[in-house]
Design a protein around this motif. Structure first.
Motif, short mmCIF file in Angstrom:
data_model
loop_
_atom_site.label_atom_id
_atom_site.label_comp_id
_atom_site.label_asym_id
_atom_site.label_seq_id
_atom_site.Cartn_x
_atom_site.Cartn_y
_atom_site.Cartn_z
N ARG A 9 1.02 -1.24 -0.01
CA ARG A 9 0.00 0.11 0.01
C ARG A 9 0.93 1.23 -0.04
N THR A 68 -8.02 -0.16 0.76
CA THR A 68 -7.61 -1.10 0.07
C THR A 68 -6.39 -0.98 -0.89
N ASP A 69 -6.29 0.39 -1.07
CA ASP A 69 -4.87 0.71 -1.77
C ASP A 69 -3.82 1.57 -1.13
#
Length: 99
Positions: A9, A68-69
């Motif tokens: 990430r 999520t990222d």
């Protein structure tokens, strides 16, 4: 979420909106085995020939949100710079190999 997924990430500073880099390593408390923060390796100087800039240690309490990222962190000018240790025996989570 696994440690490898966390290391993929990007880290974004919510104060400035700047991309600080990717999570390169995770720090743990040896006695409690709790995660204490994430480490971002310093940028390479002259393609790595002159070493790296200092690493950034972002305490777990400064992490605002894990998406999520991206990781959104509250980092200011007082963010702790971490001295590099000898690489012998340390595990690079992103590449899955010993350094």
């Amino acid at each position: 979420m696994t440690a490898c997924e966390l290391c993929e990430r990007d880290v974004i500073n919510v104060i400035t909106g700047e991309r600080m880099g990717k999570v390169d390593d995770i720090s743990f408390d040896e006695t409690t085995a709790c995660m204490t923060g994430v480490i971002l390796y310093g940028r390479l100087r002259l393609f790595g020939l002159l070493g790296r800039e200092e690493d950034l240690m972002i305490p777990w309490s400064r992490i605002e949100k894990i998406g999520t990222d991206v990781l959104l962190v509250h980092a200011d000018e007082n963010t702790k710079k971490r001295e590099r240790k000898a690489a012998f025996g340390f595990h690079d989570l992103r590449k899955g190999r010993l350094l």
